[in-house]
Design a protein around this motif. Structure first.
Motif, PDB file in Angstrom:
ATOM      1  N   ARG A  36      -8.162   3.284  -1.394  1.00  0.00           N
ATOM      2  CA  ARG A  36      -7.883   1.945  -1.908  1.00  0.00           C
ATOM      3  C   ARG A  36      -7.744   1.894  -3.435  1.00  0.00           C
ATOM      4  NH1 ARG A  36     -12.217   0.599   1.639  1.00  0.00           N
ATOM      5  NH2 ARG A  36     -13.479  -0.390   0.014  1.00  0.00           N
ATOM      6  N   THR A  70       0.845  -1.200   0.000  1.00  0.00           N
ATOM      7  CA  THR A  70       0.000   0.000   0.000  1.00  0.00           C
ATOM      8  C   THR A  70       0.883   1.253   0.000  1.00  0.00           C
ATOM      9  OG1 THR A  70      -0.151  -0.038   2.429  1.00  0.00           O
ATOM     10  CG2 THR A  70      -1.886  -1.166   1.185  1.00  0.00           C
ATOM     11  N   ARG A  84      -9.208  -2.975   3.842  1.00  0.00           N
ATOM     12  CA  ARG A  84     -10.511  -2.439   3.447  1.00  0.00           C
ATOM     13  C   ARG A  84     -11.248  -1.818   4.628  1.00  0.00           C
ATOM     14  NH1 ARG A  84     -14.467  -6.703   0.742  1.00  0.00           N
ATOM     15  NH2 ARG A  84     -14.393  -7.510   2.860  1.00  0.00           N
TER      16      ARG A  84
END
Length: 243
Positions: free
Chosen positions: A174, A166, A229
């Protein structure tokens, strides 16, 4: 010879995909003769609406269906696995090329700005392109466009296993590539009805595409992606929640 053909095919598919994306800058921004708001045969508004919806639908179906694991499993019984993703990129370029070619402008203005507001909206448009291109390199641009797959085939090695990372933008949202495209389609100093249709259709596709993509990511990365998430917003950049 087979490895050389695979690599050549992959490079050509990559170049076609990049050409389609680069043309999108002019198509959406109105910098080329055939764009959202200019070019194409004169068409009645309702006919233009129907044609444009079909074109958007063709792209959405191609781009979503060919990206699903079930389709890939079936597709690789037809094409070699080494060029599966390259073929996906090629078909995407074809779908975009069809859209650029057959798109019908729809007259009328939703909004028209000038002065400082027009400058801000133009800046949003270019910011969107910057976010989109930077994001592709953050997650490995050449893997995303599948040069990595044909390069591995050329070298006779296995494609590296996907790693969950990430970096940078991905720490606050995201799907920064989708965010970039949303900024692109809505960052318009003058918004015609045709442009609004394109922007609305793209937004709808992004919402559905993100949902489908997240199912695949959970299947690949499991709890690591579920935790991600739960902490990071899907499309609105914001500080991540503490785990």
């Amino acid at each position: 010879m087979a490895r050389f053909a695979t690599l050549t095919y992959g490079v050509l598919c990559y170049l076609s995909g990049m050409a389609a994306i680069l043309y999108a800058i002019g198509f959406v921004g109105g910098f080329v003769p055939k764009s959202i708001d200019q070019g194409g045969p004169p068409t009645a508004p309702m006919t233009a609406l129907a044609v444009n919806l079909v074109l958007l639908g063709i792209f959405a179906i191609q781009h979503s269906v060919m990206a699903r694991p079930a389709f890939k499993a079936m597709w690789t019984t037809v094409v070699p696995a080494a060029v599966e993703r390259s073929t996906y990129v090629l078909f995407t370029a074809i779908a975009l090329g069809l859209l650029y070619w057959q798109w019908r402008p729809i007259a009328g203005t939703v909004w028209s700005t000038s002065g400082s507001l027009a400058i801000v909206l133009s800046a949003i448009f270019w910011l969107g392109w910057a976010v989109l291109f930077i994001s592709t390199f953050l997650i490995n641009h050449f893997d995303l466009f599948e040069l990595a797959q044909v390069w591995a085939a050329w070298r006779g090695t296995e494609r590296p296993t996907p790693q969950f990372r990430t970096p940078f933008f991905y720490k606050v949202v995201r799907h920064p590539i989708y965010v970039g495209f949303l900024l692109i389609v809505w960052g318009a100093p003058t918004m015609s009805w045709g442009h609004a249709l394109f922007a609305a259709g793209s937004t709808g596709y992004i919402l559905i595409g993100a949902w489908l993509e997240e199912r695949d990511l959970v299947a690949v990365f499991g709890d690591a992606y579920r935790d991600y998430r739960a902490r990071v917003s899907m499309l609105i950049p914001m500080p991540p929640k503490r785990g």
